[in-house]
Design a protein around this motif. Structure first.
Motif, PDB file in Angstrom:
ATOM      1  N   GLY A  18       0.779  -1.226   0.000  1.00 50.46           N
ATOM      2  CA  GLY A  18       0.000   0.000   0.000  1.00 50.46           C
ATOM      3  C   GLY A  18       0.812   1.277   0.000  1.00 50.46           C
ATOM      4  N   GLN A  19       2.138   1.188   0.069  1.00 46.20           N
ATOM      5  CA  GLN A  19       2.947   2.403   0.054  1.00 46.20           C
ATOM      6  C   GLN A  19       2.945   3.063  -1.312  1.00 46.20           C
ATOM      7  OE1 GLN A  19       6.803   1.030   1.680  1.00 46.20           O
ATOM      8  NE2 GLN A  19       6.424   2.390   3.410  1.00 46.20           N
ATOM      9  N   LYS A  20       3.168   4.370  -1.282  1.00 45.62           N
ATOM     10  CA  LYS A  20       3.192   5.162  -2.508  1.00 45.62           C
ATOM     11  C   LYS A  20       4.613   5.665  -2.731  1.00 45.62           C
ATOM     12  CE  LYS A  20       0.573   8.877  -4.766  1.00 45.62           C
ATOM     13  NZ  LYS A  20      -0.462   9.930  -4.556  1.00 45.62           N
ATOM     14  N   LEU A  21       5.206   5.255  -3.838  1.00 41.76           N
ATOM     15  CA  LEU A  21       6.599   5.569  -4.158  1.00 41.76           C
ATOM     16  C   LEU A  21       6.695   6.655  -5.217  1.00 41.76           C
ATOM     17  CD1 LEU A  21       9.748   4.877  -4.374  1.00 41.76           C
ATOM     18  CD2 LEU A  21       9.058   3.281  -6.191  1.00 41.76           C
ATOM     19  N   LEU A  22       7.662   7.576  -5.020  1.00 43.22           N
ATOM     20  CA  LEU A  22       8.091   8.471  -6.080  1.00 43.22           C
ATOM     21  C   LEU A  22       9.519   8.100  -6.427  1.00 43.22           C
ATOM     22  CD1 LEU A  22       7.784  10.890  -7.964  1.00 43.22           C
ATOM     23  CD2 LEU A  22       8.575  12.360  -6.086  1.00 43.22           C
ATOM     24  N   ASP A  23       9.740   7.654  -7.650  1.00 39.21           N
ATOM     25  CA  ASP A  23      11.061   7.257  -8.126  1.00 39.21           C
ATOM     26  C   ASP A  23      11.550   8.327  -9.096  1.00 39.21           C
ATOM     27  OD1 ASP A  23      13.339   5.807  -8.668  1.00 39.21           O
ATOM     28  OD2 ASP A  23      12.365   4.505 -10.139  1.00 39.21           O
ATOM     29  N   VAL A  24      12.417   9.213  -8.610  1.00 40.85           N
ATOM     30  CA  VAL A  24      12.890  10.360  -9.395  1.00 40.85           C
ATOM     31  C   VAL A  24      14.125   9.960 -10.195  1.00 40.85           C
ATOM     32  CG1 VAL A  24      13.792  12.722  -9.252  1.00 40.85           C
ATOM     33  CG2 VAL A  24      11.912  11.996  -7.775  1.00 40.85           C
ATOM     34  N   ALA A  25      14.234  10.525 -11.402  1.00 40.68           N
ATOM     35  CA  ALA A  25      15.258  10.091 -12.350  1.00 40.68           C
ATOM     36  C   ALA A  25      15.116   8.594 -12.556  1.00 40.68           C
ATOM     37  CB  ALA A  25      16.662  10.472 -11.884  1.00 40.68           C
ATOM     38  N   GLY A  26      13.858   8.144 -12.549  1.00 36.17           N
ATOM     39  CA  GLY A  26      13.556   6.709 -12.556  1.00 36.17           C
ATOM     40  C   GLY A  26      13.721   6.037 -13.891  1.00 36.17           C
ATOM     41  N   GLY A  27      13.942   6.817 -14.948  1.00 39.49           N
ATOM     42  CA  GLY A  27      14.256   6.245 -16.260  1.00 39.49           C
ATOM     43  C   GLY A  27      13.243   5.238 -16.738  1.00 39.49           C
ATOM     44  N   THR A  28      13.705   4.015 -16.930  1.00 38.59           N
ATOM     45  CA  THR A  28      12.849   2.953 -17.469  1.00 38.59           C
ATOM     46  C   THR A  28      12.109   2.200 -16.369  1.00 38.59           C
ATOM     47  OG1 THR A  28      14.731   1.422 -17.485  1.00 38.59           O
ATOM     48  CG2 THR A  28      14.301   2.665 -19.500  1.00 38.59           C
TER      49      THR A  28
ATOM     50  N   ALA B  18       6.992  13.304 -16.801  1.00 40.66           N
ATOM     51  CA  ALA B  18       8.190  14.052 -17.193  1.00 40.66           C
ATOM     52  C   ALA B  18       8.325  15.243 -16.254  1.00 40.66           C
ATOM     53  CB  ALA B  18       8.083  14.517 -18.643  1.00 40.66           C
ATOM     54  N   GLY B  19       9.449  15.311 -15.538  1.00 40.98           N
ATOM     55  CA  GLY B  19       9.606  16.391 -14.581  1.00 40.98           C
ATOM     56  C   GLY B  19      11.035  16.552 -14.119  1.00 40.98           C
ATOM     57  N   ASP B  20      11.288  17.671 -13.457  1.00 37.35           N
ATOM     58  CA  ASP B  20      12.617  18.065 -12.993  1.00 37.35           C
ATOM     59  C   ASP B  20      12.738  17.784 -11.501  1.00 37.35           C
ATOM     60  OD1 ASP B  20      14.939  19.435 -12.210  1.00 37.35           O
ATOM     61  OD2 ASP B  20      14.596  21.080 -13.615  1.00 37.35           O
ATOM     62  N   ALA B  21      13.814  17.121 -11.084  1.00 39.33           N
ATOM     63  CA  ALA B  21      14.029  16.798  -9.672  1.00 39.33           C
ATOM     64  C   ALA B  21      14.090  18.037  -8.797  1.00 39.33           C
ATOM     65  CB  ALA B  21      15.322  15.997  -9.520  1.00 39.33           C
ATOM     66  N   MET B  22      14.462  19.197  -9.374  1.00 41.21           N
ATOM     67  CA  MET B  22      14.575  20.425  -8.597  1.00 41.21           C
ATOM     68  C   MET B  22      13.252  21.190  -8.485  1.00 41.21           C
ATOM     69  SD  MET B  22      18.287  21.943  -9.737  1.00 41.21           S
ATOM     70  CE  MET B  22      17.700  22.376 -11.389  1.00 41.21           C
ATOM     71  N   ALA B  23      12.234  20.771  -9.215  1.00 40.60           N
ATOM     72  CA  ALA B  23      10.922  21.431  -9.176  1.00 40.60           C
ATOM     73  C   ALA B  23       9.862  20.375  -9.463  1.00 40.60           C
ATOM     74  CB  ALA B  23      10.855  22.575 -10.180  1.00 40.60           C
ATOM     75  N   LEU B  24       9.663  19.480  -8.510  1.00 43.72           N
ATOM     76  CA  LEU B  24       8.771  18.340  -8.731  1.00 43.72           C
ATOM     77  C   LEU B  24       7.326  18.796  -8.893  1.00 43.72           C
ATOM     78  CD1 LEU B  24      10.292  15.908  -6.083  1.00 43.72           C
ATOM     79  CD2 LEU B  24      10.492  15.716  -8.572  1.00 43.72           C
ATOM     80  N   PRO B  25       6.613  18.235  -9.871  1.00 42.07           N
ATOM     81  CA  PRO B  25       5.224  18.646 -10.122  1.00 42.07           C
ATOM     82  C   PRO B  25       4.219  17.896  -9.250  1.00 42.07           C
ATOM     83  CG  PRO B  25       5.902  17.076 -11.794  1.00 42.07           C
ATOM     84  CD  PRO B  25       7.108  17.294 -10.896  1.00 42.07           C
ATOM     85  N   PHE B  26       4.488  17.862  -7.936  1.00 41.74           N
ATOM     86  CA  PHE B  26       3.622  17.138  -6.995  1.00 41.74           C
ATOM     87  C   PHE B  26       3.402  17.990  -5.748  1.00 41.74           C
ATOM     88  CE2 PHE B  26       6.450  14.025  -9.137  1.00 41.74           C
ATOM     89  CZ  PHE B  26       5.495  13.391  -9.924  1.00 41.74           C
ATOM     90  N   PRO B  27       2.232  17.822  -5.096  1.00 40.79           N
ATOM     91  CA  PRO B  27       1.953  18.590  -3.871  1.00 40.79           C
ATOM     92  C   PRO B  27       2.836  18.146  -2.699  1.00 40.79           C
ATOM     93  CG  PRO B  27      -0.067  17.636  -4.822  1.00 40.79           C
ATOM     94  CD  PRO B  27       1.088  16.988  -5.513  1.00 40.79           C
ATOM     95  N   ASP B  28       2.868  18.975  -1.669  1.00 39.78           N
ATOM     96  CA  ASP B  28       3.563  18.616  -0.435  1.00 39.78           C
ATOM     97  C   ASP B  28       2.967  17.339   0.151  1.00 39.78           C
ATOM     98  OD1 ASP B  28       4.680  21.081  -0.906  1.00 39.78           O
ATOM     99  OD2 ASP B  28       3.900  22.044   0.906  1.00 39.78           O
ATOM    100  N   ASN B  29       3.790  16.584   0.862  1.00 38.92           N
ATOM    101  CA  ASN B  29       3.319  15.441   1.661  1.00 38.92           C
ATOM    102  C   ASN B  29       2.518  14.431   0.838  1.00 38.92           C
ATOM    103  OD1 ASN B  29       4.345  16.881   3.969  1.00 38.92           O
ATOM    104  ND2 ASN B  29       2.458  18.075   3.969  1.00 38.92           N
ATOM    105  N   SER B  30       3.051  14.054  -0.327  1.00 40.93           N
ATOM    106  CA  SER B  30       2.296  13.213  -1.261  1.00 40.93           C
ATOM    107  C   SER B  30       2.730  11.748  -1.259  1.00 40.93           C
ATOM    108  CB  SER B  30       2.444  13.752  -2.687  1.00 40.93           C
ATOM    109  OG  SER B  30       1.913  15.041  -2.808  1.00 40.93           O
ATOM    110  N   PHE B  31       3.959  11.437  -0.826  1.00 40.88           N
ATOM    111  CA  PHE B  31       4.499  10.089  -1.014  1.00 40.88           C
ATOM    112  C   PHE B  31       5.060   9.522   0.290  1.00 40.88           C
ATOM    113  CE2 PHE B  31       4.804  12.291  -5.073  1.00 40.88           C
ATOM    114  CZ  PHE B  31       4.248  11.371  -5.949  1.00 40.88           C
TER     115      PHE B  31
END
Length: 265
Positions: free
Chosen positions: A79-89, A135-148
């Motif tokens: 049930g956990q929610k993961l954000l994998d940044v620079a996650g590629g493939t 598609a997004g930038d690690a320095m300006a993530l397009p997600f709300p606070d406290n999301s993952f």
């Protein structure tokens, strides 16, 4: 998926002096900060279709063991929610979902062609419903606070223009009690072993890139970017500076790679 923003035109060196505030490293080159993201995107666009194959060749398959070690320490829960940044493939996200049993993973990457390759794999493994591709930038993530619940970045933070800003963003998007896990190439504490590894890296890996992907320059950059990245203790301080607590690291393969962990408490 919306297209990535256009790459800004490269600055022509010599037009005017570049101050320290305006510049960063691209491998061993000094470039304007606004130029680096476009260059990194170009590197990974070039190697996207062969990226997973090249990882196997360059590391003799050891990168798979490092990612397994990452999952062992992370211990994903259902049930956990993961954000994998620079996650590629999506290699880490697939592992996460496999360990968790069920959950949701979002792969965020600067390079759209890498995400396209990952989507193909998700469809083949029938995991489309558990994976989002952004598609997004690690320095300006397009997600709300406290999301993952979990934030991972594997072999990607050294390519970010400002790694500290990426860590700050990781802290922002994680929920209280959330976990940061960074897997990155690092430095071998033994000077002689480091020299041997450098000889391999600079002489063999770019040649492999030319042979397998017909792209020596991209792999030359990847090797140089490893050498420019902070050592284990320095990066640990950066993790703590972002606000993470109980920050620790574990060396893998004598320090060729390293896992850093921290909690948002």
């Amino acid at each position: 998926m919306p297209p990535l923003s256009p790459i800004k035109a490269s600055w022509r060196h010599g037009t005017r002096p570049l101050s320290d505030e305006q510049t960063t490293h691209f491998g061993y080159q000094t470039v304007r900060e606004e130029e680096k993201a476009g260059r990194v995107r170009g590197v990974f666009t070039s190697v996207a279709s062969r990226y997973d194959v090249m990882n196997d060749v360059m590391s003799v398959g050891i990168h798979r063991l490092w990612k397994d070690a990452m999952m062992d320490w992370l211990a994903p829960r259902p049930g956990q929610k993961l954000l994998d940044v620079a996650g590629g493939t999506g290699d880490v996200s697939f592992r996460f979902l496999g360990r968790a049993g069920h959950g949701q993973a979002t792969v965020c990457d600067l390079t759209e062609s890498m995400l396209v390759e990952g989507r193909k794999r998700a469809e083949a493994e029938r995991l489309e419903d558990s994976l989002d591709w952004v598609a997004g930038d690690a320095m300006a993530l397009p997600f709300p606070d406290n999301s993952f619940d979990v934030y991972t970045i594997s072999f990607g933070i050294r390519n970010v223009t400002r790694p500290q800003k990426a860590l700050d963003e990781a802290f922002r998007v994680l929920r209280p009690g959330g976990r940061l896990m960074v897997l990155e190439f690092s430095q071998i504490p033994n000077e002689m072993m480091q020299k041997v590894y450098d000889l391999y890296s600079f002489n063999v890996i770019p040649a492999m890139g030319q042979l397998i992907a017909n792209d020596r320059d991209s792999y030359q950059y990847l090797v140089e970017s490893i050498r420019r990245f902070p050592d284990q203790e320095t990066f640990l301080g950066m993790v703590e500076a972002a606000g993470f607590e109980q920050a620790k690291y574990r060396n893998l393969s004598m320090g060729i790679a390293c896992l850093h962990s921290g909690w948002k408490l």
